[in-house]
Write an enzyme that holds these catalytic residues in place. Structure first.
Site, PDB file in Angstrom:
ATOM      1  N   CYS A 129       0.867  -1.176   0.000  1.00 30.04           N
ATOM      2  CA  CYS A 129       0.000   0.000   0.000  1.00 30.04           C
ATOM      3  C   CYS A 129       0.907   1.230   0.000  1.00 30.04           C
ATOM      4  O   CYS A 129       1.797   1.346   0.852  1.00 30.04           O
ATOM      5  CB  CYS A 129      -0.893   0.001   1.239  1.00 30.04           C
TER       6      CYS A 129
ATOM      7  N   GLU B   1       5.769 -15.858 -21.683  1.00 31.48           N
ATOM      8  CA  GLU B   1       6.485 -17.010 -21.159  1.00 31.48           C
ATOM      9  C   GLU B   1       6.260 -17.018 -19.644  1.00 31.48           C
ATOM     10  O   GLU B   1       6.455 -16.008 -18.975  1.00 31.48           O
ATOM     11  CB  GLU B   1       7.977 -16.889 -21.514  1.00 31.48           C
ATOM     12  N   LEU B   2       5.809 -18.156 -19.120  1.00 30.26           N
ATOM     13  CA  LEU B   2       5.297 -18.187 -17.752  1.00 30.26           C
ATOM     14  C   LEU B   2       6.345 -18.048 -16.655  1.00 30.26           C
ATOM     15  O   LEU B   2       6.075 -17.429 -15.629  1.00 30.26           O
ATOM     16  CB  LEU B   2       4.456 -19.451 -17.536  1.00 30.26           C
TER      17      LEU B   2
ATOM     18  N   ASP C 168      -0.362  -5.612   0.324  1.00 32.35           N
ATOM     19  CA  ASP C 168      -1.652  -5.860  -0.317  1.00 32.35           C
ATOM     20  C   ASP C 168      -1.518  -7.143  -1.116  1.00 32.35           C
ATOM     21  O   ASP C 168      -0.487  -7.370  -1.764  1.00 32.35           O
ATOM     22  CB  ASP C 168      -2.027  -4.720  -1.267  1.00 32.35           C
TER      23      ASP C 168
ATOM     24  N   HIS D  57      -4.250   0.011  -6.155  1.00 35.74           N
ATOM     25  CA  HIS D  57      -4.804  -1.131  -6.884  1.00 35.74           C
ATOM     26  C   HIS D  57      -5.049  -0.798  -8.352  1.00 35.74           C
ATOM     27  O   HIS D  57      -4.712  -1.589  -9.247  1.00 35.74           O
ATOM     28  CB  HIS D  57      -6.118  -1.586  -6.249  1.00 35.74           C
ATOM     29  N   GLU D  58      -5.632   0.357  -8.604  1.00 33.43           N
ATOM     30  CA  GLU D  58      -5.951   0.749  -9.979  1.00 33.43           C
ATOM     31  C   GLU D  58      -4.689   0.951 -10.808  1.00 33.43           C
ATOM     32  O   GLU D  58      -4.614   0.572 -11.976  1.00 33.43           O
ATOM     33  CB  GLU D  58      -6.785   2.039  -9.978  1.00 33.43           C
TER      34      GLU D  58
END
Length: 139
Positions: free
Chosen positions: A34, A57-58, A41, A75-76
């Site tokens: 935060c 690629e993971l 968060d 968050h946004e």
């Protein structure tokens, strides 16, 4: 050698560029800070995309997501930053990033950001069973 966070996203060539297909990725352990309190968060990040020429690629994605652990972000902001980075790396036909933030001060927040490639027209929607939320195992 242990892995460490990275800000580099890697991609690979789309193995089936002739068709639209959905890639669905769930990241249930996303963490950032935060920006006001410095408290952690937590979120589940869901990435749904229809690739064009490149796919994410993971392993590199995992390390990229880890790089946010010590960053302060609303968050946004972080949801839109994720979308921007993924779109820049892959230039998909369509991409949606959904960030489902865990409760903080009695409030759940979900942020959804989308990208559509200019001129791309999706095929008519076919209703199929929804993907269930994943736990640590399948079955």
């Amino acid at each position: 050698m242990p892995s460490k966070p990275s800000t580099q996203l890697e991609t690979f060539p789309n193995p089936a560029p002739q068709r639209d297909y959905l890639v669905h990725v769930e990241i249930p352990e996303f963490t950032c800070l935060c920006p006001l309190t410095g408290q952690p968060d937590f979120a589940t990040i869901v990435i749904d995309y229809i690739p064009d020429k490149r796919n994410l690629e993971l392993k590199a994605l995992k390390l990229y997501m880890w790089s946010f652990r010590d960053q302060g972000a609303f968050h946004e902001d972080v949801t839109n930053r994720l979308l921007d980075a993924f779109v820049k790396a892959t230039a998909p036909r369509f991409m949606r990033v959904t960030a489902k933030w865990y409760v903080r001060g009695g409030i759940f927040t979900t942020v959804v950001a989308e990208h559509r490639k200019r001129g791309w027209k999706p095929a008519p929607r076919v209703e199929l069973e929804q993907f269930p939320s994943e736990r640590s195992t399948r079955g």
